[in-house]
Scaffold this active site. Structure first.
Site, short mmCIF file in Angstrom:
data_model
loop_
_atom_site.label_atom_id
_atom_site.label_comp_id
_atom_site.label_asym_id
_atom_site.label_seq_id
_atom_site.Cartn_x
_atom_site.Cartn_y
_atom_site.Cartn_z
N HIS A 81 -1.77 -13.02 12.88
CA HIS A 81 -1.64 -14.29 12.19
C HIS A 81 -1.16 -15.40 13.11
O HIS A 81 -0.70 -16.44 12.65
CB HIS A 81 -0.68 -14.16 11.00
CG HIS A 81 -1.19 -13.27 9.92
ND1 HIS A 81 -0.48 -13.00 8.77
CD2 HIS A 81 -2.35 -12.56 9.80
CE1 HIS A 81 -1.17 -12.16 8.00
NE2 HIS A 81 -2.31 -11.89 8.62
N GLY A 82 -1.22 -15.18 14.41
CA GLY A 82 -0.88 -16.22 15.34
C GLY A 82 0.58 -16.25 15.72
O GLY A 82 1.32 -15.27 15.55
#
Length: 483
Positions: A300-301
């Protein structure tokens, strides 16, 4: 008298001979006066008179008549009964080894041997310790597959707590055995309630946790398949995490790679992270956080937050993410806060980042709501100020590559977009920006940028704001829009 003189001469000759031999031995080796004398011959084990397993003592040299003595102990968990056969519970042996190492007056290397697989139940390795410890993880450590072993502590597996000058290193693997938990997560099995238990994963459970540790180094190890979060730093000071590999399947729930909370002065260097959640997550109480040379994906970064959950106060500041590659992640660089919170997230820089097919490359979400029911609108919010995005390029998997959804009451302030070039990944289409309640400056070539031509926007109409706008440069504008 002749016999006495002869005896005296022999004695004198012997003394001279011994002196010559000693001089040649110590002083004629390349002109150095340094010596290294091993007190334990190679074919003998160290004395156990002090019950010191594996102790090695060496003279470090002679200087001005003073002998420097350094001491270091080498221990193996195998010396304390650890089997490493992948079946036996080695928890007690590890704890015994730690107790011995922690009580040593000399620095200790505590070794987890190669080519072994040690099975562990939840375990806490506590300090403070009398001397510095290096834990050398050369083999494999695997979490117990028996879920009943986690009844006492459903949120942690391995904890290092209140330890100074700890080093954890090696080319081994820490395996959280998370597959036995993921299928029982409420995020996988919707019929299960989301409460604080191993079946629920509410951003609390961690595989490897360092809590209240100062002057900590963690390097070169691999951490995989955590029950939830892989590596967590809680209330630590002065941390270096280097050359780490963190992996879990893309669909594994809440398996953050590196989680930083309440920690100050931490450097995360040369990390490769691919998990089912944030590659790096930074939450309240964290300050002076640097992440350099990060490779992220899947996941998710890199995220700041979430912050302000449950109307709480949160503070994060002085964060730099420099030189990163994000590949196929849900988000790129993200700041997320809940409505109703308070505090601030400020002085952050995201720079020199390349995105490949990232769904939301640049995102600030002050209306974050990670729950099934819609979140009620609230007036308060965590204030977000002084955020810089510089030299960020690559491709967006969605139409909107830059997304600022800020609070009406606490709009995002002093946001800078500089040298941004993000395009659509499909057919060369132009990406767009969506900017709501944000005051920003655009420097250099910014594409996509927050446009002056948005159909729904207006400047704040107070006299104070109008006076401020007179001093704003030509490429800075305040947006209050639902675009």
């Amino acid at each position: 008298m002749a016999p006495q003189n002869s005896a005296f001469s022999n004695i004198l000759f012997s003394i001279v001979l011994i002196f010559i031999l000693c001089y040649n031995s110590y002083c004629c080796r390349g002109g150095t006066t340094t010596t290294s004398l091993d007190l334990h011959p190679t074919n003998e084990k160290p004395s156990d008179s002090n019950n010191e397993q594996g102790e090695i003592l060496r003279f470090g040299g002679i200087n001005n008549g003073h002998t420097k003595v350094s001491a270091k102990r080498m221990m193996s968990v195998a010396d304390f009964g650890a089997k490493g056969d992948g079946k036996t519970d080695d928890s007690k042996a590890f704890l015994k080894a730690w107790k011995k190492a922690c009580s040593s007056k000399n620095a200790v290397d505590l070794v987890i041997p190669k080519k072994k697989n040690y099975r562990l139940k939840p375990a806490t390795f506590k300090g403070p310790c009398k001397s510095n410890i290096t834990v050398k993880i050369d083999g494999a450590i695997e979490a117990s597959a028996d879920r009943s072993d986690y009844k006492r502590d459903v949120r942690h597996w391995i904890i290092f707590k209140k330890i100074q000058n700890l080093v954890v290193e090696g080319d081994g693997t820490i395996d959280g055995n998370g597959n036995i938990w993921w299928k029982n997560s409420c995020k996988i099995n919707k019929s299960l309630p989301c409460t604080h238990a191993p079946t629920c994963f509410n951003d609390d459970e961690q595989a490897l946790t360092f809590k209240e540790c100062n002057n900590l180094t963690v390097e070169n190890i691999t951490i995989k398949d955590a029950q939830q979060m892989h590596l967590s730093f809680q209330k630590c000071l002065n941390v270096e995490a280097r050359n780490l590999v963190v992996t879990a399947p893309e669909k594994s729930p809440n398996t953050d790679g590196i989680h930083v909370t309440g920690t100050q002065n931490i450097k995360i260097i040369n990390s490769v992270i691919g998990t089912g959640d944030d590659c790096i997550s930074i939450v309240s109480g964290s300050r002076n956080v640097q992440a350099t040379n990060t490779t992220c994906g899947p996941g998710h970064g890199i995220s700041i937050g979430s912050l302000g959950t449950g109307n709480s106060e949160a503070h994060v500041s002085d964060v730099m993410v420099d030189t990163a590659i994000l590949n196929g992640t849900t988000n790129g660089v993200r700041i997320k806060t809940w409505q109703g919170g308070s505090g601030n997230a400020n002085n952050m820089s995201f720079q020199n980042i390349v995105m490949y097919n990232v769904k939301n490359p640049i995102i600030i979400d002050q209306n974050y709501c990670d729950q099934d029911d819609p979140c009620d609108e609230q007036k308060s919010a965590v204030q977000i100020t002084d955020i810089t995005y510089k030299n960020i390029t690559g491709t967006s998997a969605s139409e909107v590559a830059v997304y600022f959804d800020c609070s009406k009451n606490y709009p995002c302030q002093h946001i800078v977009l500089q040298d941004i070039n993000l395009v659509r990944d499909e057919d060369g289409k132009t990406a767009k920006a969506s900017c709501k309640n944000v005051k920003l400056t655009q420097v250099g070539k910014v594409s996509p940028g927050c446009s002056r031509d948005l159909k729904e926007w207006f400047l704040k109409s107070t006299e104070e704001e109008e006076e401020k706008e007179e001093d704003i440069g030509h490429d800075q504008v305040v947006y209050y829009t639902d675009h």
